[in-house]
Design an enzyme around this catalytic site. Sequence first.
Site, PDB file in Angstrom:
ATOM      1  N   ALA A 236       0.856  -1.189   0.000  1.00  0.00           N
ATOM      2  CA  ALA A 236       0.000   0.000   0.000  1.00  0.00           C
ATOM      3  C   ALA A 236       0.893   1.240   0.000  1.00  0.00           C
ATOM      4  O   ALA A 236       1.305   1.735   1.055  1.00  0.00           O
ATOM      5  CB  ALA A 236      -0.920  -0.027   1.210  1.00  0.00           C
ATOM      6  N   HIS A 237       1.249   1.679  -1.175  1.00  0.00           N
ATOM      7  CA  HIS A 237       2.085   2.870  -1.335  1.00  0.00           C
ATOM      8  C   HIS A 237       2.029   3.338  -2.790  1.00  0.00           C
ATOM      9  O   HIS A 237       1.460   2.643  -3.642  1.00  0.00           O
ATOM     10  CB  HIS A 237       3.536   2.588  -0.888  1.00  0.00           C
ATOM     11  CG  HIS A 237       4.252   1.542  -1.690  1.00  0.00           C
ATOM     12  ND1 HIS A 237       4.679   0.341  -1.168  1.00  0.00           N
ATOM     13  CD2 HIS A 237       4.596   1.511  -2.999  1.00  0.00           C
ATOM     14  CE1 HIS A 237       5.263  -0.370  -2.107  1.00  0.00           C
ATOM     15  NE2 HIS A 237       5.221   0.309  -3.228  1.00  0.00           N
TER      16      HIS A 237
END
Length: 259
Positions: A172-173
């Site tokens: 999640a980035h």
Amino acid sequence: MEQLRFIELPKMLDERGNLSVVENGANLPFEIGGSAWLYDFRDGEKWQNKHLGGKDELVIALSGGFEVKVEDGECCKSFNLNRPYRALYVPKGLQWQMSNFTTNAVAFVLSAEKGDGRSACDDDFGGKIVPLNNAPCLQGRITFVKNGDGAPFDVKRAYYLYDVPAGESRGAHAHKALKQLVVAVVGSFNITLDDGAEKRTYTLNRPGEALEVGPGMWRTLDGFSSGAICLVLASEVYTAADYIRDYDEFLEYKKQQNK
Ligand code: TYD
């Protein structure tokens, strides 16, 4: 033959799965010109490296295992490859062949050999499934990406996620500049791309195609099947400063970009 050797790759152990990486200027004794993965080997087959260009090469067993026999005319050495974090470096000029593949074997080969053309990448969402170069051979299947020959960017780093436990999610980035090709070389997983305004989820489950991810996309991977391996070919070497890890910061970044 003296340079022929195993190279230990970083193994980033994490409860959300493990990650190994190989990149230009760090643990690779040459610059990436092309990458190929070979899979679905037929029983009893052997695979010669002549298909792959004959320059410096790095061979990794991404999944399963196989034997590599290297010759230089006079002598022959044999290596067993069966761990994704132990790569065999074969300097140019040596002939080698793979054999004794386990049923789930996937061989990943990075080569100094490049292509010589270039194709443009044009998409406004920043994510699309792209077919890769695939060749069904007598011995199995090969998919390859050559810098300068159909690849949307020059690959400078390859990393892969493996041993991802059921139910875990990764990544999640977003990245500010990095472009990536994401491939399910084994099994399947989902990848959700979010450009700040719209989200799209893709299921990757074929080693012969990739999801091309542009910069400025929030990306989340989940739904990994047992034994799945996510291979990522990246346009830049690893730089922590290129990451945006906070979602609100990402939305702010997109707002600034879209001004
Ligand atoms: P990261 O990209 O943060 O994966 P995720 O978002 O799924 O957690 O990588 C996990 C860790 O591995 C992080 O500490 C940085 C390190 N890493 C490298 O050192 N080099 C690399 O090329 C990559 C992709 C990660």
